[in-house]
Design a protein around this motif. Structure first.
Motif, PDB file in Angstrom:
ATOM      1  N   TYR A  48       0.840  -1.195   0.000  1.00  0.00           N
ATOM      2  CA  TYR A  48       0.000   0.000   0.000  1.00  0.00           C
ATOM      3  C   TYR A  48       0.874   1.243   0.000  1.00  0.00           C
ATOM      4  CZ  TYR A  48      -3.769   3.206   1.012  1.00  0.00           C
ATOM      5  OH  TYR A  48      -4.679   4.232   0.944  1.00  0.00           O
TER       6      TYR A  48
ATOM      7  N   ARG B 119      -3.205   3.953  -3.093  1.00  0.00           N
ATOM      8  CA  ARG B 119      -3.399   2.745  -3.913  1.00  0.00           C
ATOM      9  C   ARG B 119      -2.347   1.696  -3.587  1.00  0.00           C
ATOM     10  NH1 ARG B 119      -6.822   3.814  -8.050  1.00  0.00           N
ATOM     11  NH2 ARG B 119      -7.143   5.975  -8.580  1.00  0.00           N
TER      12      ARG B 119
ATOM     13  N   GLY C  63       0.400   2.082  -9.138  1.00  0.00           N
ATOM     14  CA  GLY C  63      -0.908   1.965  -8.493  1.00  0.00           C
ATOM     15  C   GLY C  63      -1.940   1.228  -9.309  1.00  0.00           C
TER      16      GLY C  63
ATOM     17  N   HIS D 214      -5.853   0.083 -10.238  1.00  0.00           N
ATOM     18  CA  HIS D 214      -7.102   0.822 -10.401  1.00  0.00           C
ATOM     19  C   HIS D 214      -8.279  -0.150 -10.432  1.00  0.00           C
ATOM     20  CE1 HIS D 214      -4.124   3.701 -11.849  1.00  0.00           C
ATOM     21  NE2 HIS D 214      -4.998   4.625 -11.508  1.00  0.00           N
TER      22      HIS D 214
ATOM     23  N   TRP E 189      -9.686  -1.780  -0.776  1.00  0.00           N
ATOM     24  CA  TRP E 189      -9.443  -2.556  -1.986  1.00  0.00           C
ATOM     25  C   TRP E 189      -9.737  -4.023  -1.712  1.00  0.00           C
ATOM     26  CZ3 TRP E 189      -8.641  -0.135  -6.433  1.00  0.00           C
ATOM     27  CH2 TRP E 189      -8.174   1.177  -6.399  1.00  0.00           C
TER      28      TRP E 189
END
Length: 74
Positions: free
Chosen positions: A8, A14, A30, A32, A56
């Motif tokens: 992280y 992200r 990062g 998405h 996430w």
């Protein structure tokens, strides 16, 4: 192929990973929402899509934390 260990990044908010390409270390910059990767779980590679809710997560793999997972993208 891009392959590395997820971590992280607090600055971007992200998860990301580093990988090597032609002997050069590169930054994936990062993940998405909607991206599909393969994750190494129990010695095998499992494809999963990454999404975001409160945090996430991997679609179809509830409760699995992303930090520290080995990931690859062809």
């Amino acid at each position: 192929m891009k392959q590395g260990i997820l971590f992280y990044d607090y600055e971007s908010g992200r998860d990301k990973f580093f990988y090597e390409e032609d002997g050069i270390r590169k930054d994936y910059n990062g993940i998405h929402c909607g991206e599909v990767f393969e994750f190494c779980l129990n010695g095998g590679w499992i494809p999963a899509r990454v999404e975001m809710s409160d945090e996430w997560y991997l679609v179809g793999l509830p409760g699995l934390k992303l930090d520290g997972l080995e990931v690859r993208q062809k």
